[in-house]
Design an enzyme around this catalytic site. Structure first.
Site, PDB file in Angstrom:
ATOM      1  CG  ASN A 173      31.010   1.281  33.324  1.00  0.00           C
ATOM      2  OD1 ASN A 173      30.565   2.306  33.831  1.00  0.00           O
ATOM      3  ND2 ASN A 173      30.605   0.073  33.698  1.00  0.00           N
ATOM      4  CD1 TRP A 178      29.684   9.126  40.778  1.00  0.00           C
ATOM      5  CD2 TRP A 178      30.959   8.483  42.507  1.00  0.00           C
ATOM      6  NE1 TRP A 178      30.991   9.418  40.475  1.00  0.00           N
ATOM      7  CE2 TRP A 178      31.792   9.049  41.501  1.00  0.00           C
ATOM      8  CE3 TRP A 178      31.541   8.014  43.674  1.00  0.00           C
ATOM      9  CZ2 TRP A 178      33.175   9.138  41.657  1.00  0.00           C
ATOM     10  CZ3 TRP A 178      32.917   8.112  43.831  1.00  0.00           C
ATOM     11  CH2 TRP A 178      33.718   8.666  42.821  1.00  0.00           C
ATOM     12  CD  GLU A 211      26.372  -2.158  30.985  1.00  0.00           C
ATOM     13  OE1 GLU A 211      26.507  -1.034  31.507  1.00  0.00           O
ATOM     14  OE2 GLU A 211      26.446  -3.219  31.638  1.00  0.00           O
ATOM     15  CD1 TRP A 218      22.730  -2.468  33.936  1.00  0.00           C
ATOM     16  CD2 TRP A 218      22.176  -1.322  35.766  1.00  0.00           C
ATOM     17  NE1 TRP A 218      22.871  -3.303  35.019  1.00  0.00           N
ATOM     18  CE2 TRP A 218      22.553  -2.626  36.156  1.00  0.00           C
ATOM     19  CE3 TRP A 218      21.790  -0.406  36.753  1.00  0.00           C
ATOM     20  CZ2 TRP A 218      22.543  -3.045  37.489  1.00  0.00           C
ATOM     21  CZ3 TRP A 218      21.792  -0.822  38.079  1.00  0.00           C
ATOM     22  CH2 TRP A 218      22.162  -2.125  38.434  1.00  0.00           C
ATOM     23  CD1 TRP A 242      29.858  10.275  54.667  1.00  0.00           C
ATOM     24  CD2 TRP A 242      31.187   8.855  53.576  1.00  0.00           C
ATOM     25  NE1 TRP A 242      29.060   9.361  54.039  1.00  0.00           N
ATOM     26  CE2 TRP A 242      29.838   8.479  53.356  1.00  0.00           C
ATOM     27  CE3 TRP A 242      32.202   8.099  52.992  1.00  0.00           C
ATOM     28  CZ2 TRP A 242      29.491   7.386  52.577  1.00  0.00           C
ATOM     29  CZ3 TRP A 242      31.858   7.011  52.207  1.00  0.00           C
ATOM     30  CH2 TRP A 242      30.525   6.665  52.002  1.00  0.00           C
ATOM     31  CD1 TRP A 301      27.872   8.377  49.103  1.00  0.00           C
ATOM     32  CD2 TRP A 301      27.110   9.478  47.322  1.00  0.00           C
ATOM     33  NE1 TRP A 301      26.575   8.773  49.386  1.00  0.00           N
ATOM     34  CE2 TRP A 301      26.085   9.449  48.300  1.00  0.00           C
ATOM     35  CE3 TRP A 301      26.859  10.116  46.109  1.00  0.00           C
ATOM     36  CZ2 TRP A 301      24.837  10.030  48.101  1.00  0.00           C
ATOM     37  CZ3 TRP A 301      25.603  10.703  45.906  1.00  0.00           C
ATOM     38  CH2 TRP A 301      24.615  10.657  46.891  1.00  0.00           C
TER      39      TRP A 301
END
Length: 459
Positions: A325, A366, A259, A262, A290, A343
Site C-alpha cells: 500500500n 487515486w 483499514e 476505510w 493535466w 489520475w
C-alpha cells in the site's frame, strides 16, 4: 429450488446470501455467471485469481454433495434460462455497490424474484449515515459513527451438507493458474488471516509502511472476491485486540481495523456518489491542466522512471498483480504530481493489473492521492520519492528485489543511483542511461510545476 447467485462472495462460511438461500429448505443451486461485460475489460491476473477461486469453491461444494453451475453471458438471459431448466423460487445474492452492479441487479429484479442480502461490507452502506440521513464524506466522522454501531461479530457457520444439484449443464472454467504468491480460495484466506493475527498485526501500527518487511496481511485480493468476509476479518481483529499484550499491540489491531473501515468508507462513497468513477469528487479540480504525455506514462507503467522506489513498486505490480500500500501511494503520487498525468490514467492501469482491483477502493485511493476526492490529501502533499525510499526501504531490500539491475548498488546510492560516479557505475555493474534510466523528471522542478497546476483550483 433457490439460486445462490455468486458474484464476489466465494466462500461458504459467513455467507449471508448462501444462508438466506438455504433457510427455507427449498434446495440451493450455486451459480456463477461469466458476465460478458465484466470479462470484456482486460484484467488477466485478477480474472485468473477469480477463476482459481471458483475452482476451489467448486471443490468445497462437491465435498458437501453439491457443485458449482457455471454459465456465460448476460445475467438476465442466463438466469431466465436456468429458470426454464429448473423450477426456481428465488434468487439470493450479495448486494454490490458499483454502478454497473446496481444496473445489472435492477434489470434482473424486473424479470425475476431477486433478493439482495448485505454482506459485502462490515457495516451496510445504509447503516452509517448522518442524523439527517445524508452520507458522510469525511473519514474521521464516518469512522466514529461506524465504531459507535454495535459490533456484529456473529459469524454464520458454513453448511455441513448441501442438497444434490440437478443434472443440468455447466461450463468449464478457464484453466488459468492463480498469480504467483496468491493461491486462491477460502482456506488460503483463512490461513493468511490466522498467520497475520498470530503476531504481525501487533506490530502493524509501526511496521505497515515498511516496504522491506512482510508487515501487512496481503488479504486484499481475498476480501475483494469474498473468499474471506470483511466481517470475519473485523471480528478476528477485535478478538486479537482483546488479548493484545500491551498498548502498542492494541494500537496495531486498531490500525488494521481502521483499514477495514476505510474499505467500508470507500464502498459507501461509491454507493452514494456513483459519479466518482468518471469524475473528480471535488469539482474544483476539473480545471487542472493535466499533461497528456504518453512517453512519461509508459515509463511509469514499465517501472522505468529512474526513481528506484517508484520503479520497484510498478514492477512488483507487473510481476504479481499486487503492490504494497505504501508503494501504491508513492507510485500514484509520482504519476499525478511529478508527471502531472491525470489520475484517471493511473486508476485505469491499476484496475487493469491489480488482482485486488476494486472500483470503490481503487477510485478512492487515486482521488485521495490526487487531492480530488473526498477527504483527500492536500494538493501540496507531494511525496519525495527519494525520501520515501530512504524512510520505508532504508537498506534498499525492496528495490533490489524488484530491480535486479541495481542488485550491486550500495545502500548509500540505492535510492539515488544517478549520484554515482562513472567509476562507481562500472564497479556496481549499472550504467545509468543504459542499464537503468536516469530520472525522467527532476524532483524540485516537478514539485514546483505541480504547485502551479494545483494553485487556485481548490478555493
Amino acid at each position: 429450488m433457490n439460486i445462490w447467485w455468486i458474484r464476489r462472495d466465494l466462500r461458504l462460511e459467513d455467507n449471508p446470501a448462501l444462508s438466506a438461500a438455504i433457510r427455507d429448505g427449498a434446495g440451493v443451486l450455486p451459480v456463477f455467471i461469466l458476465d460478458e461485460r465484466l470479462l470484456a475489460n482486460p484484467a488477466e491476473k485478477r480474472q485468473a485469481f477469480l477463476f482459481a477461486g471458483l475452482r476451489e469453491l467448486d471443490a468445497d461444494l462437491r465435498r458437501l454433495g453439491s457443485r458449482l453451475i457455471v454459465r456465460s453471458g448476460d445475467p438476465v438471459v442466463e438466469l431466465e434460462r436456468l429458470g426454464r431448466e429448473v423450477p426456481i423460487e428465488s434468487i439470493f445474492a450479495e448486494q454490490d455497490v458499483s454502478p454497473y452492479a446496481r444496473r445489472r441487479d435492477a434489470a434482473v429484479a424486473r424479470q425475476l424474484k431477486l433478493q439482495l442480502v448485505a454482506g459485502l461490507n462490515i457495516q451496510p452502506v445504509s447503516a452509517v449515515l448522518r442524523a439527517d440521513g445524508r452520507p458522510y464524506t469525511l473519514f474521521t466522522p464516518y469512522s466514529r459513527a461506524w465504531k459507535a454501531l454495535p459490533a456484529n461479530d456473529c459469524i454464520l457457520p458454513a453448511p455441513i451438507t448441501l442438497p444434490l444439484v440437478p443434472d443440468i449443464n455447466s461450463l468449464d472454467l478457464p484453466d488459468w493458474p492463480a498469480p504467483d504468491g496468491f493461491p486462491a480460495g477460502e482456506r488460503e484466506a483463512r490461513r493468511r488471516l490466522a498467520k497475520f493475527l498470530d503476531a504481525p498485526i501487533y506490530d502493524y501500527a509501526v511496521g505497515r509502511d515498511r516496504l522491506d518487511r512482510n508487515s501487512t496481511s496481503a488479504l486484499s485480493p481475498y476480501l475483494r472476491f469474498g473468499m474471506l468476509s470483511a466481517r470475519q476479518a473485523a471480528a478476528a481483529v477485535r478478538q486479537a485486540a482483546g488479548v493484545a499484550p500491551d498498548t502498542a499491540s492494541r494500537a496495531g489491531c486498531e490500525a488494521w481495523l481502521n483499514e477495514l473501515i476505510w474499505r467500508d468508507f470507500f464502498q459507501s462513497i461509491l454507493y452514494h456518489f456513483p459519479n466518482v468513477l468518471g469524475n473528480a469528487f471535488r469539482t474544483g479540480s476539473h480545471s487542472i491542466s493535466w499533461r497528456d504525455d504518453m512517453r512519461d506514462l509508459q515509463a511509469w507503467q514499465s517501472g522505468l522512471t529512474g526513481y528506484p522506489v517508484v520503479d520497484a513498486g510498478m514492477r512488483q505490480l507487473a510481476a504479481t498483480g499486487w503492490m504494497h500500500n505504501r508503494a501504491r501511494m508513492i507510485c500514484a503520487s509520482f504519476l499525478v504530481k511529478h508527471l502531472l498525468i491525470h489520475w484517471q490514467a493511473g486508476e485505469r492501469w491499476f484496475i487493469q493489473n491489480l488482482i485486488d482491483g476494486d472500483p470503490a477502493a481503487n477510485n478512492g485511493g487515486w482521488q485521495w492521492v490526487a487531492g480530488t476526492g473526498t477527504d483527500a490529501a492536500p494538493y501540496f502533499r507531494i511525496f519525495n520519492p527519494v525520501l520515501q525510499g530512504r524512510k520505508f526501504d532504508p537498506d534498499g531490500h525492496y528495490v533490489r528485489r524488484w530491480l535486479p539491475e541495481l542488485a550491486d548498488v550500495p545502500s548509500e546510492y540505492i535510492h539515488t543511483p544517478w549520484k554515482m560516479s562513472n567509476t562507481g557505475q562500472q564497479e556496481f555493474h549499472v550504467i545509468l542511461g543504459q542499464d537503468y534510466p536516469t530520472p525522467i523528471v527532476e524532483h524540485d522542478f516537478a514539485r514546483q510545476r505541480a504547485f502551479q497546476a494545483y494553485t487556485g483550483k481548490f478555493a
